[in-house]
Scaffold this motif. Structure first.
Motif, short mmCIF file in Angstrom:
data_model
loop_
_atom_site.label_atom_id
_atom_site.label_comp_id
_atom_site.label_asym_id
_atom_site.label_seq_id
_atom_site.Cartn_x
_atom_site.Cartn_y
_atom_site.Cartn_z
N ARG A 78 -13.84 3.54 -2.86
CA ARG A 78 -12.87 2.47 -3.08
C ARG A 78 -13.15 1.79 -4.41
O ARG A 78 -14.29 1.66 -4.82
N SER B 158 -11.21 -1.46 -7.14
CA SER B 158 -10.11 -2.40 -7.35
C SER B 158 -10.31 -3.14 -8.67
O SER B 158 -11.41 -3.19 -9.21
N GLY C 180 -5.75 -1.24 -6.68
CA GLY C 180 -6.93 -0.66 -6.05
C GLY C 180 -6.58 0.67 -5.40
O GLY C 180 -5.42 1.05 -5.30
N SER D 168 0.86 -1.18 0.00
CA SER D 168 0.00 0.00 0.00
C SER D 168 0.89 1.23 0.00
O SER D 168 1.90 1.28 0.70
N ALA E 17 -8.16 3.70 -2.30
CA ALA E 17 -9.12 4.17 -1.30
C ALA E 17 -8.93 5.69 -1.22
O ALA E 17 -7.81 6.18 -1.06
N TRP E 18 -10.05 6.41 -1.32
CA TRP E 18 -10.00 7.87 -1.38
C TRP E 18 -11.02 8.46 -0.41
O TRP E 18 -12.17 8.05 -0.38
N SER F 59 -15.76 7.28 2.09
CA SER F 59 -14.68 6.54 1.45
C SER F 59 -15.14 6.06 0.08
O SER F 59 -16.23 5.50 -0.07
#
Length: 144
Positions: A75, A77, A61, A4, A63-64, A73
């Motif tokens: 997300r 992927s 993927g 990550s 996450a924002w 959130s």
């Protein structure tokens, strides 16, 4: 392997790569026979289906947190996965004639043959097992 990366305080990227080698099953004594429906015969099947050594499975993927408040959130992927073959579909190939089941049986009144497996005397069928020799375990794409 997977990692990550926190690109910004509110945006994290996940990337990874997996490799899987799914070998074609084999039988120690060479007792796999496959039914070929085009010819109606049983053929030797040392490798019942194609195998692939190119099973690289990338994934990505993110996450924002669009409002930077930790309450929302977004997300997403994407990955490419391999299909793990079901080996119990191959197990029946070792039970095909001439290695395990008789190809024909007879009684005083009726004969049970490959051409007539549903004779009145037959309590079970003589259907040979088969697997598609073109089956492959290559890629299956998934995403959210």
């Amino acid at each position: 392997m997977q990692d990550s990366l926190k690109w910004k305080p509110n945006f994290t990227i996940n990337i990874g790569l997996r490799y899987t080698w799914n070998a074609t099953p084999s039988e120690a004594n060479g007792h796999f026979t496959n039914f070929d429906p085009t010819t109606g015969t049983l053929v030797a099947a040392s490798e019942p289906y194609q195998q692939s050594n190119k099973n690289f499975q990338p994934r990505i993927g993110f996450a924002w947190d669009p409002f930077k408040d930790g309450k929302t959130s977004v997300r997403a992927s994407y990955s490419i996965l391999t299909q793990a073959p079901t080996t119990n579909t191959v197990t029946g190939l070792s039970g095909n004639p001439p290695f395990a089941l008789p190809i024909s049986a007879s009684s005083a009144t009726n004969s049970i043959t490959a051409e007539n497996p549903s004779s009145a005397v037959a309590a079970t069928s003589l259907g040979p097992s088969a697997i598609n020799p073109s089956f492959n375990n290559f890629m299956l794409k998934t995403g959210i």
